[in-house]
Enzyme design. Structure first.
Site, mmCIF file in Angstrom:
data_model
loop_
_atom_site.group_PDB
_atom_site.id
_atom_site.type_symbol
_atom_site.label_atom_id
_atom_site.label_comp_id
_atom_site.label_asym_id
_atom_site.label_seq_id
_atom_site.Cartn_x
_atom_site.Cartn_y
_atom_site.Cartn_z
ATOM 1 N N HIS A 100 -38.568 19.356 -34.115
ATOM 2 C CA HIS A 100 -37.473 18.700 -34.812
ATOM 3 C C HIS A 100 -36.769 17.696 -34.098
ATOM 4 O O HIS A 100 -36.494 17.814 -32.804
ATOM 5 C CB HIS A 100 -36.321 19.537 -35.318
ATOM 6 C CG HIS A 100 -35.499 19.489 -36.584
ATOM 7 N ND1 HIS A 100 -34.196 18.639 -36.218
ATOM 8 C CD2 HIS A 100 -35.458 19.328 -37.875
ATOM 9 C CE1 HIS A 100 -33.634 18.149 -37.290
ATOM 10 N NE2 HIS A 100 -34.208 19.007 -38.156
ATOM 11 N N LYS A 155 -28.095 28.266 -42.054
ATOM 12 C CA LYS A 155 -29.710 28.641 -42.292
ATOM 13 C C LYS A 155 -29.689 30.197 -42.709
ATOM 14 O O LYS A 155 -30.826 30.599 -42.542
ATOM 15 C CB LYS A 155 -30.476 28.043 -41.413
ATOM 16 C CG LYS A 155 -30.562 26.440 -41.564
ATOM 17 C CD LYS A 155 -31.698 25.877 -40.493
ATOM 18 C CE LYS A 155 -31.543 24.426 -40.219
ATOM 19 N NZ LYS A 155 -31.928 23.541 -41.461
ATOM 20 N N ASP A 163 -35.075 26.474 -29.919
ATOM 21 C CA ASP A 163 -34.597 26.120 -31.061
ATOM 22 C C ASP A 163 -34.919 27.270 -32.057
ATOM 23 O O ASP A 163 -35.890 27.515 -32.615
ATOM 24 C CB ASP A 163 -35.147 24.577 -31.623
ATOM 25 C CG ASP A 163 -34.733 24.247 -32.869
ATOM 26 O OD1 ASP A 163 -34.122 25.182 -33.619
ATOM 27 O OD2 ASP A 163 -34.957 23.306 -33.316
ATOM 28 N N CYS A 221 -37.436 15.418 -40.393
ATOM 29 C CA CYS A 221 -36.950 15.197 -39.328
ATOM 30 C C CYS A 221 -37.921 15.490 -37.990
ATOM 31 O O CYS A 221 -37.775 16.184 -37.040
ATOM 32 C CB CYS A 221 -35.791 15.965 -38.922
ATOM 33 S SG CYS A 221 -34.532 15.449 -39.874
ATOM 34 N N GLN A 232 -34.904 27.937 -37.569
ATOM 35 C CA GLN A 232 -35.657 28.487 -38.680
ATOM 36 C C GLN A 232 -35.996 29.986 -38.470
ATOM 37 O O GLN A 232 -36.340 30.631 -39.469
ATOM 38 C CB GLN A 232 -36.917 27.647 -38.923
ATOM 39 C CG GLN A 232 -36.498 26.161 -39.273
ATOM 40 C CD GLN A 232 -36.134 26.228 -40.486
ATOM 41 O OE1 GLN A 232 -35.979 27.132 -41.414
ATOM 42 N NE2 GLN A 232 -35.412 24.955 -40.861
HETATM 43 N N1 C6P Z 1 -33.862 21.505 -40.425
HETATM 44 C C1 C6P Z 1 -34.873 21.180 -42.533
HETATM 45 O O1 C6P Z 1 -34.760 20.853 -43.853
HETATM 46 P P1 C6P Z 1 -28.959 21.764 -37.925
HETATM 47 O O2 C6P Z 1 -28.872 20.305 -38.899
HETATM 48 O O3 C6P Z 1 -27.937 21.508 -36.572
HETATM 49 O O4 C6P Z 1 -28.168 22.756 -38.939
HETATM 50 O O5 C6P Z 1 -30.246 21.963 -37.449
HETATM 51 C C2 C6P Z 1 -31.196 21.175 -37.209
HETATM 52 C C3 C6P Z 1 -32.297 21.977 -37.061
HETATM 53 C C4 C6P Z 1 -33.047 21.958 -35.836
HETATM 54 N N2 C6P Z 1 -34.317 22.542 -35.631
HETATM 55 C C5 C6P Z 1 -34.940 22.688 -36.658
HETATM 56 C C6 C6P Z 1 -36.325 23.723 -36.375
HETATM 57 C C7 C6P Z 1 -34.492 22.642 -37.983
HETATM 58 O O6 C6P Z 1 -35.333 23.176 -39.096
HETATM 59 C C8 C6P Z 1 -33.482 22.089 -38.027
HETATM 60 C C9 C6P Z 1 -32.630 21.521 -39.344
HETATM 61 C C10 C6P Z 1 -33.398 21.173 -41.616
HETATM 62 O O7 C6P Z 1 -35.706 21.478 -41.865
HETATM 63 C C11 C6P Z 1 -32.711 19.875 -41.878
HETATM 64 S S1 C6P Z 1 -33.544 18.469 -41.325
#
Ligand code: C6P
Length: 408
Positions: free
Chosen positions: A122, A226, A200, A364, A203
């Site tokens: 991401h 999440k 990371d 992203c 998910q």
């Molecule tokens: N993905 C999706 O719809 P934040 O925004 O900081 O809470 O998370 C960022 C992030 C980082 N790594 C992974 C693997 C992610 O999936 C995400 C967030 C959302 O897939 C928003 S783009």
């Protein structure tokens, strides 16, 4: 085993109509819905306990501090950290990764060093490392993804994981492919060349058991929104020995032991990395979300979400012209797909007419999309309250959309 039908009653937002149809919420990888206990806890905190933490000696401040530090201890237990001091509260995954990139990476990397990433990262686990590389002179390198099946090409690991690699950052579960990476194995391999590991966990955190010590990682980043907690709170787990040797992330109140006009001394972790008033109210909900998910059982959640995704994968594969991404089996709780003739944004807009919430676009993951020759995908992502009937509603909606676009 939890009574999954009853679980739906815990989530007030699910019980509404959208465009005259019952809401089918399949955008959980972007953000999950919040259970009633989280929503109520937030109001209760503001109604009864609200005061700034760590600063006051009065009753409310002490109650707020206890709740805030209690949440830290709860989160530490949730991921089996060795101590609450290994948990730093942040705004979420993005800030957690930026924290490591701005502190550990900037203090330790230099020209000739390599930051190893994977092609499925991401942007939040990619752009911070580009910035760190620019600042330190280190280089970026990527472990390839196999193609539409979306697995890491582990046959390439020895080639890319060389002694110059000082940091290896990878996602536990891909937000576009649904791939669950062999995180413990990757950490063990990184350790052999002396590389620090950053996982990371955006998910994975709310969807499967996570034990940072069993994984053997140095850092683990995740977001509360999440996993059923409120927005704007997340955490970074860091191994104590590394945290103690890291410079501060931001300067301000709460993170110092002594300030002179020209220099200051820092507190140890976690305060060193939490300058200013922390997001204490939302942190309390993170602790409650941990309780809620453990009440259901995270192994049960993983089974439930994985089974729904597998079923969706199989039912979607019957649609004409569909291109399905990610592993054929063993996937996490999401499915991504594309059609040559219909843009992902059109699918999401038309599905919304049927009350179905999906996500369309590059998620992203622009470099991954380019590698796969796509501009975007449509994604259905599942959580504890989703049902097989909702997958049938999705497939029926997609049939209607495909019929409309084919002009039949
Ligand atoms: N993905 C999706 O719809 P934040 O925004 O900081 O809470 O998370 C960022 C992030 C980082 N790594 C992974 C693997 C992610 O999936 C995400 C967030 C959302 O897939 C928003 S783009």
């Amino acid at each position: 085993m939890p009574d999954w039908k009853k679980v739906r009653d815990d989530f007030p937002a699910l019980h509404q109509q959208v465009n005259g149809k019952p809401l089918v919420y399949l955008d959980n990888a972007a953000t999950t819905q919040r259970p009633r206990i989280v929503i109520d806890a937030l109001s209760r905190f503001y109604e009864r306990d609200n005061a700034n933490v760590h600063r006051g000696l009065h009753a409310l401040s002490m109650r707020a501090t206890d709740a805030f530090e209690g949440a830290r201890a709860r989160v530490a237990k949730f991921i089996n950290a060795a101590a609450p001091e290994e948990i730093i509260f942040t705004r979420g995954t993005t800030e957690s990764i930026n924290l490591v990139a701005n502190t550990w990476a900037v203090a330790n990397l230099k020209k000739g060093d390599v930051i190893l990433l994977t092609e499925m990262e991401h942007h939040s686990n990619l752009v911070p490392w580009q910035l760190a590389a620019q600042r330190t002179g280190a280089q970026l390198r990527y472990l390839p993804v196999t193609g539409d099946e979306g697995l890491l090409d582990l046959s390439q690991l020895d080639r890319v994981l060389t002694p110059e690699v000082k940091l290896f950052a990878f996602t536990h579960m891909s937000n576009t492919l649904g791939t669950i990476n062999p995180a413990a194995e990757l950490c063990a391999r990184a350790k052999k060349v002396g590389a620090v590991t950053v996982i990371d966990g955006a998910q994975s955190i709310g969807h499967m058991p996570v034990d940072v010590r069993a994984l053997g990682c140095d850092f683990y980043a995740f977001s509360g929104h999440k996993m059923g907690a409120s927005t704007g709170i997340g955490a970074l787990y860091g191994r104590r020995a590394l945290l103690d040797a890291m410079p501060p992330y931001q300067g301000g109140g709460g993170m110092i032991t002594n300030v002179e006009f020209f220099e200051s001394r820092w507190k140890p972790s976690p305060e060193r990395f939490e300058a200013g008033t922390p997001n204490f109210a939302d942190a309390v909900t993170l602790g409650l979300a941990c309780d809620y998910l453990d009440g259901l059982g995270r192994a049960e959640i993983a089974r439930h979400d994985g089974q729904l995704a597998q079923l969706a994968y199989e039912k979607l594969s019957t649609l004409p012209g569909i291109r399905l991404l990610g592993p054929k089996s063993g996937r996490g709780g999401l499915v991504s797909f594309a059609f040559n003739e219909v843009h992902a944004h059109d699918i999401v807009t038309f599905a919304d007419e049927d009350g179905i919430a999906l996500r369309g676009g590059h998620h992203c993951n622009q470099p991954l999309m380019r590698k796969l020759g796509l501009t975007g995908t449509t994604r259905a992502s599942f959580y504890v309250y989703n049902t097989e009937a909702e997958i049938d509603a999705l497939v029926a909606s997609l049939r209607r959309i495909l019929k409309f676009f084919s002009g039949n």
